[in-house]
Design a protein around this motif. Structure first.
Motif, PDB file in Angstrom:
ATOM      1  N   TYR A  99       1.491   7.100 -12.994  1.00  0.00           N
ATOM      2  CA  TYR A  99       0.645   7.855 -12.065  1.00  0.00           C
ATOM      3  C   TYR A  99      -0.697   7.151 -11.907  1.00  0.00           C
ATOM      4  N   PRO A 100      -1.200   6.997 -10.687  1.00  0.00           N
ATOM      5  CA  PRO A 100      -2.588   6.572 -10.510  1.00  0.00           C
ATOM      6  C   PRO A 100      -3.530   7.611 -11.125  1.00  0.00           C
ATOM      7  N   LEU A 101      -4.590   7.120 -11.777  1.00  0.00           N
ATOM      8  CA  LEU A 101      -5.576   7.991 -12.435  1.00  0.00           C
ATOM      9  C   LEU A 101      -6.964   7.687 -11.900  1.00  0.00           C
ATOM     10  N   LEU A 102      -7.752   8.750 -11.631  1.00  0.00           N
ATOM     11  CA  LEU A 102      -9.158   8.615 -11.228  1.00  0.00           C
ATOM     12  C   LEU A 102     -10.022   9.459 -12.149  1.00  0.00           C
ATOM     13  N   CYS A 103     -11.186   8.898 -12.499  1.00  0.00           N
ATOM     14  CA  CYS A 103     -12.146   9.627 -13.325  1.00  0.00           C
ATOM     15  C   CYS A 103     -13.561   9.340 -12.799  1.00  0.00           C
ATOM     16  N   PRO A 104     -14.196  10.321 -12.104  1.00  0.00           N
ATOM     17  CA  PRO A 104     -15.525  10.085 -11.545  1.00  0.00           C
ATOM     18  C   PRO A 104     -16.635  10.192 -12.579  1.00  0.00           C
ATOM     19  N   GLU A 108       0.827  -1.208   0.000  1.00  0.00           N
ATOM     20  CA  GLU A 108       0.000   0.000   0.000  1.00  0.00           C
ATOM     21  C   GLU A 108       0.863   1.260   0.000  1.00  0.00           C
ATOM     22  N   VAL A 109       0.451   2.247  -0.802  1.00  0.00           N
ATOM     23  CA  VAL A 109       1.117   3.558  -0.818  1.00  0.00           C
ATOM     24  C   VAL A 109       0.080   4.633  -0.499  1.00  0.00           C
ATOM     25  N   ASP A 110       0.559   5.711   0.074  1.00  0.00           N
ATOM     26  CA  ASP A 110      -0.303   6.845   0.409  1.00  0.00           C
ATOM     27  C   ASP A 110      -0.237   7.847  -0.740  1.00  0.00           C
ATOM     28  N   VAL A 111      -1.333   7.981  -1.486  1.00  0.00           N
ATOM     29  CA  VAL A 111      -1.352   8.910  -2.622  1.00  0.00           C
ATOM     30  C   VAL A 111      -2.454   9.946  -2.414  1.00  0.00           C
ATOM     31  N   THR A 112      -2.202  11.132  -2.941  1.00  0.00           N
ATOM     32  CA  THR A 112      -3.178  12.222  -2.898  1.00  0.00           C
ATOM     33  C   THR A 112      -3.327  12.818  -4.281  1.00  0.00           C
ATOM     34  N   LEU A 113      -4.505  13.363  -4.550  1.00  0.00           N
ATOM     35  CA  LEU A 113      -4.803  13.898  -5.879  1.00  0.00           C
ATOM     36  C   LEU A 113      -4.125  15.247  -6.105  1.00  0.00           C
ATOM     37  N   ASP A 114      -3.714  15.473  -7.352  1.00  0.00           N
ATOM     38  CA  ASP A 114      -3.002  16.689  -7.726  1.00  0.00           C
ATOM     39  C   ASP A 114      -3.981  17.651  -8.420  1.00  0.00           C
ATOM     40  N   PRO A 115      -4.366  18.762  -7.807  1.00  0.00           N
ATOM     41  CA  PRO A 115      -5.335  19.678  -8.417  1.00  0.00           C
ATOM     42  C   PRO A 115      -4.824  20.302  -9.721  1.00  0.00           C
ATOM     43  N   VAL A 149      -8.077  13.089 -13.254  1.00  0.00           N
ATOM     44  CA  VAL A 149      -7.160  13.708 -12.294  1.00  0.00           C
ATOM     45  C   VAL A 149      -6.109  12.662 -11.920  1.00  0.00           C
ATOM     46  N   LEU A 150      -4.867  13.092 -11.800  1.00  0.00           N
ATOM     47  CA  LEU A 150      -3.772  12.203 -11.403  1.00  0.00           C
ATOM     48  C   LEU A 150      -3.368  12.489  -9.966  1.00  0.00           C
ATOM     49  N   THR A 151      -2.616  11.590  -9.421  1.00  0.00           N
ATOM     50  CA  THR A 151      -2.079  11.814  -8.077  1.00  0.00           C
ATOM     51  C   THR A 151      -0.795  12.642  -8.159  1.00  0.00           C
ATOM     52  N   ARG A 152      -0.419  13.202  -7.031  1.00  0.00           N
ATOM     53  CA  ARG A 152       0.846  13.925  -6.968  1.00  0.00           C
ATOM     54  C   ARG A 152       2.026  12.959  -7.082  1.00  0.00           C
ATOM     55  N   GLU A 208     -10.120  18.777   0.381  1.00  0.00           N
ATOM     56  CA  GLU A 208      -8.913  19.448   0.864  1.00  0.00           C
ATOM     57  C   GLU A 208      -7.769  18.470   1.146  1.00  0.00           C
ATOM     58  N   ASP A 209      -8.125  17.256   1.573  1.00  0.00           N
ATOM     59  CA  ASP A 209      -7.055  16.283   1.860  1.00  0.00           C
ATOM     60  C   ASP A 209      -6.577  15.552   0.609  1.00  0.00           C
ATOM     61  N   GLY A 210      -7.184  15.844  -0.551  1.00  0.00           N
ATOM     62  CA  GLY A 210      -6.738  15.227  -1.790  1.00  0.00           C
ATOM     63  C   GLY A 210      -7.108  13.772  -1.921  1.00  0.00           C
ATOM     64  N   LYS A 211      -8.143  13.326  -1.191  1.00  0.00           N
ATOM     65  CA  LYS A 211      -8.529  11.920  -1.227  1.00  0.00           C
ATOM     66  C   LYS A 211      -9.832  11.679  -1.993  1.00  0.00           C
ATOM     67  N   LYS A 212     -10.645  12.748  -2.246  1.00  0.00           N
ATOM     68  CA  LYS A 212     -11.946  12.574  -2.893  1.00  0.00           C
ATOM     69  C   LYS A 212     -12.032  13.460  -4.126  1.00  0.00           C
TER      70      LYS A 212
END
Length: 517
Positions: A491-496, A336-343, A381-384, A354-358
């Motif tokens: 990079y991890p990628l998320l698309c809602p 497991e790695v701790d990743v946060t989203l990059d605005p 959106v990609l992670t930092r 604000e925490d870059g998790k949602k």
């Protein structure tokens, strides 16, 4: 003073092999004398050992002893012969600087030694390897003046001052050597720790594999043996690499230790000239490898069991598959790695916590400063964080969503246009829409529907070229892309996706891993 003269004959003091005056004479049992070198070389070339003069045979090679009487007489003969052959020094001629008593005429002057030599004292310059390199010229007087002329423009420092400077440098070199030794000892410890971890991983993997294959009774015995062999080969490969690196490190430590000993010995010398001459050979350290990037990674066993089980696919039941998936998920969750989203990468209509998790679609396209990292059309959106080696795992909650898209992408993907999102263009992703689950490829891979899919786990083994997806709540493997080639950061990628008038307004949430036994 008149030159030395003698009426002694050389014949009785000449070696019958080289026909020259004895050099280090030795006697045989039959009473004949030879130069030690001559008789040794003679016997080296013979099958039988015999006397070159009387042909007496010896059963074994004789143990030669120096004939001290003949040796002393031969030395006198050799000296008197050389003296007899050399002229004494006359007025206006250059005398030998080495001769004591009667000074003989110099035949050569050495521009390195700054000394003139007669024929006898010049002999070492023709024999000794180091002296052979010296420059010899016709006899010259006042060589000291030549030395001052040759070095008139050279910077000169007192010998003691240079000694003190080099002594200070010697201390620095010793410190550096000791530090290098310590670093290599630490690297050995790291490698040994990795080997120990690899052994534990291998033992755990083999134990689990044994349980699964034993449950399948007779038809699985061959598959279990193949599985064990695969794990052992991976472990063997890792251990072999570790042993080779340790051997190389130990060799460097030995070389550096020897260098350290040389440095210590030199630091205690009081011979300034010897110190400076020897110091030049210590300035450059022995060739060593840069170990800062060298490491031994534990072998990856993810998917090993799966490949074995696939060979027995027709005999596996759903319960055994569930056991396998559950064990595999436990293993990959360890990465497991701790990743946060990059605005800075998010499409303008996306809203991030604000925490870059949602992340969810806000329905309004915001006006944001231009950023080359930002996606223009896709709601991506990609992670930092990015990853260029090793293994990593993260989980994303997809609960209550009708459409979503997630996975990993390479850094260089097109962010400003519309592109086909496949592994060829740098995308390894799952796409979900109203119950249909696809792995995006060309063509797309349609996957079995997953009822009540709430959380997706994504695992990547960068070095093995593996991307795997898991249904976390059901603890089931969904799909794996194997044989991937990664050459740049991922990079991890998320698309809602769009909120669809509230039907798809739930956010995608990067969730902490919650392992269960």
């Amino acid at each position: 003073m008149a030159c030395v003269n003698t009426s002694w004959s050389e014949e009785n003091f000449s070696c019958s092999i080289c026909l020259d005056v004895f050099s280090n004479p030795v006697s045989t049992a039959c009473g004949h004398n030879f130069c030690r070198t001559c008789i040794t070389k003679f016997w080296d070339e013979q099958v039988q050992y015999k006397c070159p003069v009387c042909n007496k045979l010896f059963n074994t090679r004789p143990d030669l002893q120096v004939n001290t009487f003949v040796s002393e007489l031969a030395d006198q003969i050799r000296t008197t012969v050389r003296v007899k052959e050399q002229p004494c020094v006359e007025p206006a001629e250059v005398p030998c600087d080495v001769c004591t008593g009667t000074q003989l005429k110099a035949v050569k002057s050495c521009l390195v030694c700054l000394i003139s030599y007669c024929q006898t004292h010049l002999e070492p310059h023709h024999r000794v390897a180091g002296l052979k390199k010296h420059r010899l010229v016709e006899p010259m007087d006042r060589l000291e003046d030549l030395m001052l002329t040759d070095h008139k423009s050279h910077p000169v420092v007192p010998l003691k001052e240079e000694y003190e400077v080099k002594t200070a440098q010697l201390g620095k070199i010793e410190t550096e050597v000791l530090q290098m030794i310590q670093e290599r000892k630490q690297k050995i410890k790291e490698i040994k720790d990795t080997v120990e971890l690899s052994n534990k991983d291998a033992d755990r993997e083999i134990a689990h594999g044994g349980q699964v294959f034993t449950a399948l009774i007779g038809c699985v015995e061959k598959g279990r043996d193949d599985f064990n062999q695969t794990v052992q080969e991976k472990l063997k490969s890792t251990v072999k690499r570790a042993e080779d690196l340790i051997k190389e490190l130990e060799q460097e430590i030995e070389d550096l230790t020897n260098r350290s000993s040389e440095v210590k010995r030199l630091s205690h010398t009081e011979d300034h000239l010897h110190f400076l001459q020897t110091f030049r050979s210590l300035k450059d350290p022995p060739p060593t490898r840069d170990w800062t990037t060298v490491e031994v990674r534990p072998p990856s066993y993810v998917g090993t069991l799966r490949r074995s089980l696939d060979q027995l696919e027709e005999t596996l039941n759903m319960e055994m598959k569930k056991l396998s998936d559950d064990a595999e998920l436990k293993r990959v969750q360890q990465y497991e790695v701790d990743v946060t989203l990059d605005p800075d990468t998010a499409t303008p209509q996306l809203i991030l916590s604000e925490d870059g998790k949602k992340v969810h679609d806000g329905g309004v396209v915001k006006t944001l400063p231009h950023n080359p990292k930002r996606f223009k059309y896709y709601t991506f959106v990609l992670t930092r964080q990015s990853f260029s080696s090793g293994r990593f795992y993260f989980e994303v909650q997809v609960k209550d969503k009708t459409e979503w898209w997630l996975g990993v992408v390479r850094e260089s993907i097109d962010r400003k246009g519309y592109a086909e999102c496949t592994p060829e263009t740098g995308y390894w992703t799952l796409y979900y829409y109203n119950g249909v689950l696809l792995f995006m490829d060309h063509p797309c891979v349609r996957l079995p529907p997953r009822a009540e899919l709430q959380k997706v786990g994504v695992f990547v083994d960068y070095d093995e070229g593996l991307v795997s997806f898991y249904d976390v709540e059901a603890r089931v493997h969904i799909y794996s892309a194997t044989g991937c080639t990664f050459t740049e950061p991922l990079y991890p990628l998320l698309c809602p996706h769009l909120h669809q008038e509230g039907r798809n307004s739930a956010p995608l949430i990067i969730s902490p891993v919650n392992q269960t036994d």
